[in-house]
Design a protein around this motif. Structure first.
Motif, PDB file in Angstrom:
ATOM      1  N   PHE A 185       0.838  -1.200   0.000  1.00 35.80           N
ATOM      2  CA  PHE A 185       0.000   0.000   0.000  1.00 35.80           C
ATOM      3  C   PHE A 185       0.872   1.248   0.000  1.00 35.80           C
ATOM      4  O   PHE A 185       0.533   2.249  -0.630  1.00 35.80           O
ATOM      5  N   TYR A 186       2.024   1.188   0.693  1.00 33.96           N
ATOM      6  CA  TYR A 186       2.938   2.328   0.695  1.00 33.96           C
ATOM      7  C   TYR A 186       3.472   2.595  -0.702  1.00 33.96           C
ATOM      8  O   TYR A 186       3.605   3.735  -1.132  1.00 33.96           O
ATOM      9  N   GLY A 187       3.797   1.514  -1.421  1.00 35.29           N
ATOM     10  CA  GLY A 187       4.257   1.673  -2.799  1.00 35.29           C
ATOM     11  C   GLY A 187       3.184   2.289  -3.675  1.00 35.29           C
ATOM     12  O   GLY A 187       3.475   3.110  -4.554  1.00 35.29           O
ATOM     13  N   TYR A 188       1.938   1.907  -3.421  1.00 34.34           N
ATOM     14  CA  TYR A 188       0.816   2.461  -4.174  1.00 34.34           C
ATOM     15  C   TYR A 188       0.683   3.961  -3.925  1.00 34.34           C
ATOM     16  O   TYR A 188       0.489   4.751  -4.858  1.00 34.34           O
ATOM     17  N   LEU A 189       0.787   4.364  -2.655  1.00 34.97           N
ATOM     18  CA  LEU A 189       0.695   5.789  -2.338  1.00 34.97           C
ATOM     19  C   LEU A 189       1.819   6.579  -2.999  1.00 34.97           C
ATOM     20  O   LEU A 189       1.604   7.666  -3.551  1.00 34.97           O
ATOM     21  N   LYS A 190       3.040   6.041  -2.943  1.00 36.24           N
ATOM     22  CA  LYS A 190       4.189   6.727  -3.563  1.00 36.24           C
ATOM     23  C   LYS A 190       3.998   6.872  -5.067  1.00 36.24           C
ATOM     24  O   LYS A 190       4.375   7.885  -5.656  1.00 36.24           O
ATOM     25  N   SER A 191       3.407   5.860  -5.698  1.00 38.84           N
ATOM     26  CA  SER A 191       3.174   5.927  -7.145  1.00 38.84           C
ATOM     27  C   SER A 191       2.169   7.012  -7.499  1.00 38.84           C
ATOM     28  O   SER A 191       2.130   7.474  -8.649  1.00 38.84           O
ATOM     29  N   ARG A 192       1.374   7.438  -6.528  1.00 42.95           N
ATOM     30  CA  ARG A 192       0.400   8.502  -6.747  1.00 42.95           C
ATOM     31  C   ARG A 192       0.920   9.856  -6.266  1.00 42.95           C
ATOM     32  O   ARG A 192       0.164  10.820  -6.160  1.00 42.95           O
ATOM     33  N   ILE A 194       2.120  10.620  -3.271  1.00 45.40           N
ATOM     34  CA  ILE A 194       1.835  10.902  -1.860  1.00 45.40           C
ATOM     35  C   ILE A 194       3.033  10.463  -1.028  1.00 45.40           C
ATOM     36  O   ILE A 194       3.391   9.277  -1.022  1.00 45.40           O
ATOM     37  N   ALA A 195       3.668  11.395  -0.348  1.00 49.08           N
ATOM     38  CA  ALA A 195       4.867  11.114   0.441  1.00 49.08           C
ATOM     39  C   ALA A 195       4.536  11.127   1.929  1.00 49.08           C
ATOM     40  O   ALA A 195       3.786  11.986   2.404  1.00 49.08           O
ATOM     41  N   PHE A 196       5.106  10.174   2.660  1.00 47.86           N
ATOM     42  CA  PHE A 196       4.919  10.125   4.105  1.00 47.86           C
ATOM     43  C   PHE A 196       5.777  11.191   4.789  1.00 47.86           C
ATOM     44  O   PHE A 196       6.932  11.429   4.411  1.00 47.86           O
ATOM     45  N   ARG A 232       0.892  10.755   8.769  1.00 43.88           N
ATOM     46  CA  ARG A 232       0.592  12.014   8.091  1.00 43.88           C
ATOM     47  C   ARG A 232       1.501  12.169   6.880  1.00 43.88           C
ATOM     48  O   ARG A 232       2.598  11.593   6.839  1.00 43.88           O
ATOM     49  N   ASP A 233       1.069  12.956   5.923  1.00 44.19           N
ATOM     50  CA  ASP A 233       1.889  13.153   4.734  1.00 44.19           C
ATOM     51  C   ASP A 233       2.926  14.245   4.977  1.00 44.19           C
ATOM     52  O   ASP A 233       3.038  14.789   6.092  1.00 44.19           O
ATOM     53  N   ALA A 234       3.690  14.573   3.938  1.00 49.32           N
ATOM     54  CA  ALA A 234       4.784  15.540   4.072  1.00 49.32           C
ATOM     55  C   ALA A 234       4.281  16.930   4.441  1.00 49.32           C
ATOM     56  O   ALA A 234       5.047  17.745   4.978  1.00 49.32           O
ATOM     57  N   ARG A 237      -0.805  16.559   6.797  1.00 48.36           N
ATOM     58  CA  ARG A 237      -2.227  16.218   6.720  1.00 48.36           C
ATOM     59  C   ARG A 237      -2.420  14.741   7.062  1.00 48.36           C
ATOM     60  O   ARG A 237      -1.555  13.907   6.763  1.00 48.36           O
ATOM     61  N   PRO A 238      -3.557  14.374   7.682  1.00 48.35           N
ATOM     62  CA  PRO A 238      -3.803  12.959   8.026  1.00 48.35           C
ATOM     63  C   PRO A 238      -3.800  12.089   6.775  1.00 48.35           C
ATOM     64  O   PRO A 238      -4.360  12.467   5.739  1.00 48.35           O
ATOM     65  N   LEU A 239      -3.169  10.941   6.872  1.00 47.78           N
ATOM     66  CA  LEU A 239      -3.034  10.067   5.712  1.00 47.78           C
ATOM     67  C   LEU A 239      -3.675   8.699   5.949  1.00 47.78           C
ATOM     68  O   LEU A 239      -4.554   8.275   5.202  1.00 47.78           O
ATOM     69  N   GLU A 240      -3.262   7.996   6.985  1.00 44.24           N
ATOM     70  CA  GLU A 240      -3.788   6.655   7.213  1.00 44.24           C
ATOM     71  C   GLU A 240      -3.792   6.329   8.702  1.00 44.24           C
ATOM     72  O   GLU A 240      -3.042   6.902   9.491  1.00 44.24           O
TER      73      GLU A 240
END
Length: 259
Positions: A185-192, A194-196, A232-234, A237-240
């Protein structure tokens, strides 16, 4: 025949790295019989090696000249410690525990670093209005649509945990259409894009519920390691929100500390 009353390993001049000093030995010095037997089986386990079947309870009881219940108690503890595992009607030597780093890295990365093949099996993917408790914990808005992604965690096709992820539908609106459930799921977010940024994490020990034990394939009495994470993202903001349940006999967690 081994003498079950011999002193087991555990003194400073004869102990494995990381083992407690005088492991399992009370201050009065009297060693429980089952523990002395456990120490001998532990050495047998080291000699046999991963995947080998150990002798039956009856054979071990005869070898150490003790009751089968004494052997059974020793085996129960070795199973809970992750040194043995049940396979069918027999008991085999387990492999080393998986070490998972406490960091903003995915489960996939942690397992691959140890030469194992990670995987996941989808249990459910649904959406619902964000409840008040989840909103208060994550900073999401009450009532906004959120995804709930629940998957069994695998390592070399062995079920080792259960993961529940909550994320706002607005962040990943096409999750049900373009996400492969057995992938990161982390790889999926990065592909979109979205950075942690950061996360808060809490670890506790629990027993699995009957449903969780059934999904993971473990006895309900097996201790579990439960990790709660709010990420949260970079931009802050709340992420997961993630709830990860790991088998206590198959996992340990590591981190690097600096003063």
């Amino acid at each position: 025949m081994d003498n079950p009353n011999d002193q087991p390993h555990g003194y400073p001049n004869d102990q494995a790295p990381g083992a407690p000093v005088r492991s399992g030995i009370p201050e009065h010095g009297r060693i429980p019989k089952y523990y002395a037997v456990k120490a001998r089986i532990d050495r047998l386990v080291a000699e046999l090696g991963e995947g080998r079947v150990i002798p039956t309870e009856r054979d071990l009881a005869e070898r150490y000249d003790v009751a089968r219940e004494t052997v059974r108690q020793a085996l129960r503890e070795l199973v809970l410690e992750g040194k043995l595992r049940r396979r069918g009607r027999g008991t085999v030597v387990a492999g080393p525990k998986l070490e998972q780093p406490l960091s903003l890295a995915s489960y996939t990365e942690g397992v691959r670093r140890q030469g194992r093949t990670p995987g996941r099996s989808l249990v459910t993917l649904d959406r619902f209005p964000c409840p008040q408790a989840l909103a208060a914990e994550t900073g999401l808005t009450r009532g906004e649509p959120v995804w709930h992604l629940e998957r069994v965690l695998l390592a070399d096709d062995e079920r080792v945990g259960l993961e529940s992820t909550y994320v706002a539908v607005a962040r990943v609106p096409d999750l049900d259409a373009d996400f492969e459930p057995d992938s990161s799921f982390y790889g999926y977010l990065k592909s979109r894009g979205i950075a942690f940024g950061d996360a808060d994490e809490r670890i506790e020990t629990v027993l699995a519920t009957p449903r969780e034990a059934l999904l993971i394939g473990t006895p309900p009495a097996l201790p579990m390691l439960l990790i709660h994470r709010v990420s949260r993202d970079a931009q802050g903001r709340p992420l997961e929100r993630v709830r990860s349940l790991y088998r206590g006999d198959r996992f340990s967690f590591t981190t690097h500390l600096r003063g």
